[in-house]
Design an enzyme around this catalytic site. Structure first.
Site, short mmCIF file in Angstrom:
data_model
loop_
_atom_site.label_atom_id
_atom_site.label_comp_id
_atom_site.label_asym_id
_atom_site.label_seq_id
_atom_site.Cartn_x
_atom_site.Cartn_y
_atom_site.Cartn_z
N TYR A 53 0.83 -1.23 0.00
CA TYR A 53 0.00 0.00 0.00
C TYR A 53 0.85 1.27 0.00
O TYR A 53 0.42 2.29 -0.54
CB TYR A 53 -1.03 -0.03 1.15
CG TYR A 53 -2.11 -1.07 0.86
CD1 TYR A 53 -3.13 -0.79 -0.04
CD2 TYR A 53 -2.05 -2.34 1.41
CE1 TYR A 53 -4.08 -1.75 -0.36
CE2 TYR A 53 -3.00 -3.31 1.10
CZ TYR A 53 -4.01 -3.00 0.21
OH TYR A 53 -4.95 -3.96 -0.12
N ARG A 56 1.34 1.76 -3.61
CA ARG A 56 0.12 2.27 -4.25
C ARG A 56 -0.01 3.78 -3.97
O ARG A 56 -0.40 4.56 -4.81
CB ARG A 56 -1.13 1.57 -3.69
CG ARG A 56 -1.17 0.07 -3.82
CD ARG A 56 -1.78 -0.36 -5.14
NE ARG A 56 -0.86 -0.20 -6.25
CZ ARG A 56 0.21 -0.98 -6.48
NH1 ARG A 56 0.50 -1.97 -5.68
NH2 ARG A 56 0.99 -0.76 -7.51
N HIS A 104 -14.61 0.84 -0.35
CA HIS A 104 -13.48 -0.03 -0.02
C HIS A 104 -12.34 0.68 0.71
O HIS A 104 -11.22 0.19 0.71
CB HIS A 104 -12.96 -0.71 -1.31
CG HIS A 104 -13.96 -1.67 -1.89
ND1 HIS A 104 -13.88 -2.15 -3.18
CD2 HIS A 104 -15.06 -2.24 -1.34
CE1 HIS A 104 -14.90 -2.98 -3.41
NE2 HIS A 104 -15.63 -3.04 -2.31
N GLY A 175 -16.58 1.83 -15.27
CA GLY A 175 -15.29 1.18 -15.07
C GLY A 175 -15.22 0.18 -13.95
O GLY A 175 -14.24 0.16 -13.20
P1 OAD Z 1 -11.74 -4.51 -12.12
O1 OAD Z 1 -10.28 -4.52 -12.42
O2 OAD Z 1 -12.39 -5.78 -11.74
O3 OAD Z 1 -12.55 -3.95 -13.39
C1 OAD Z 1 -12.13 -2.77 -14.03
C2 OAD Z 1 -13.11 -2.42 -15.13
O4 OAD Z 1 -12.66 -1.21 -15.74
C3 OAD Z 1 -13.22 -3.48 -16.25
O5 OAD Z 1 -14.58 -3.73 -16.53
C4 OAD Z 1 -12.53 -2.78 -17.43
O6 OAD Z 1 -13.07 -3.17 -18.67
C5 OAD Z 1 -12.80 -1.33 -17.15
N1 OAD Z 1 -11.91 -0.36 -17.80
C6 OAD Z 1 -10.65 -0.52 -18.25
N2 OAD Z 1 -10.19 0.63 -18.80
C7 OAD Z 1 -11.18 1.54 -18.68
C8 OAD Z 1 -11.32 2.92 -19.06
N3 OAD Z 1 -10.33 3.59 -19.66
N4 OAD Z 1 -12.48 3.54 -18.78
C9 OAD Z 1 -13.49 2.87 -18.16
N5 OAD Z 1 -13.42 1.58 -17.79
C10 OAD Z 1 -12.28 0.92 -18.05
O7 OAD Z 1 -11.97 -3.37 -11.01
P2 OAD Z 1 -13.20 -3.11 -10.04
O8 OAD Z 1 -14.48 -3.60 -10.64
O9 OAD Z 1 -13.12 -1.72 -9.59
O10 OAD Z 1 -11.18 -4.15 -4.06
O11 OAD Z 1 -12.82 -4.07 -8.85
C11 OAD Z 1 -13.61 -4.07 -7.69
C12 OAD Z 1 -12.77 -4.31 -6.46
O12 OAD Z 1 -11.99 -5.48 -6.63
C13 OAD Z 1 -11.77 -3.22 -6.18
O13 OAD Z 1 -12.31 -2.16 -5.45
C14 OAD Z 1 -10.71 -3.93 -5.40
C15 OAD Z 1 -10.63 -5.20 -6.20
O14 OAD Z 1 -10.18 -6.32 -5.57
C16 OAD Z 1 -10.30 -4.21 -3.04
O15 OAD Z 1 -9.12 -4.04 -3.15
C17 OAD Z 1 -10.95 -4.49 -1.72
#
Ligand code: OAD
Length: 232
Positions: A53, A56, A104, A175
């Site tokens: 972290y 990050r 989160h 996203g």
């Molecule tokens: P993901 O990595 O699962 O999904 C990211 C999404 O962003 C995907 O659907 C991509 O297609 C999309 N994406 C990529 N480039 C993009 C762009 N330029 N504009 C818009 N969208 C784009 O991430 P999250 O769904 O946020 O939790 O993941 C959810 C949680 O899982 C996070 O908060 C984290 C992770 O584990 C913790 O760390 C507790």
């Protein structure tokens, strides 16, 4: 004023240079999620987790909000806006959004490892003091840990997120792969008659059979399209 609630995920910050989590090249490819984002991983090797972290946070300090964040913030000129984000970065706030619910946790905050949700022990880090290490203690004497909701932990802000939907006129998803609960379940609380827009350059499997208007584009271009085509 009409009310818009926007659920955002890692893709919202992708154009700022922050990696998404899933898929090839995602953060969970490089770092096993069970090592760095679970209470068990933290107990097994707290130093490794603190350093993950710290890294990050160092990265966050080098990036800036993108045009998508700015367009989300600018919606406040015409709408009552709540941003519900799964992101732990502060890019929505830095772009000017004034009402952000972090499901989160927040990267720039650290907390007690004994009582992570006790606000009295939450400490805000600053850019010139953005790292914590073993031996850095919270006000209750326990080791300071990142203020991040890890897998298997409760998501106390979900209640606020659900409450924010009261009287919602438009719901927007940007996203997120909608893989992680309870965040992905927020859609279930959106009344059936409320239009839902989903902005993502890739296919997202929506865990609901309700109608969703998909804007298949990145966050910035997708927000432009939402505003010019659907919100006017
Ligand atoms: P993901 O990595 O699962 O999904 C990211 C999404 O962003 C995907 O659907 C991509 O297609 C999309 N994406 C990529 N480039 C993009 C762009 N330029 N504009 C818009 N969208 C784009 O991430 P999250 O769904 O946020 O939790 O993941 C959810 C949680 O899982 C996070 O908060 C984290 C992770 O584990 C913790 O760390 C507790």
């Amino acid at each position: 004023m009409k009310k818009i609630v926007i659920l955002t995920g890692a893709g919202m910050s992708a154009e700022s240079g922050i990696s998404v989590f899933r898929g090839s090249g995602g953060l969970w490819d490089e770092y096993p999620v069970e090592q760095v984002a679970t209470p068990e991983g933290y107990r097994a090797n707290p130093g490794l987790v603190l350093e993950f972290y710290n890294k990050r946070r160092r990265q966050l300090l080098e990036v800036a909000p993108n045009h998508g964040h700015e367009l989300v913030a600018a919606l406040e000129n015409d709408y009552d806006v709540t941003v519900v984000t799964q992101n732990v970065d502060d890019l929505h706030e830095r772009a000017g959004s004034s009402n952000v619910i972090h499901l989160h946790g927040e990267l720039m905050k650290v907390c007690s490892s004994r009582e992570p949700y006790n606000e009295n022990y939450v400490k805000i880090l600053t850019s010139d003091n953005a790292e914590i290490g073993l031996g850095d203690l919270a006000a209750d004497g326990s080791q300071l840990r990142p203020f991040i909701v890890w897998f298997g932990e409760a998501v106390p802000k979900m209640d606020d997120a659900v409450r924010s939907l009261s009287g919602v006129d438009v719901f927007v998803i940007i996203g997120t792969s909608l893989n992680v609960y309870p965040a992905a379940g927020l859609l279930d609380y959106v009344p059936r008659n409320v239009p839902v827009y989903l902005i993502d350059p890739n296919d997202v499997k929506v865990p609901s059979n309700r109608p969703v208007t998909v804007i298949r584009n990145g966050a910035s271009a997708g927000m432009e399209e939402l505003i010019t085509k659907y919100l006017k």
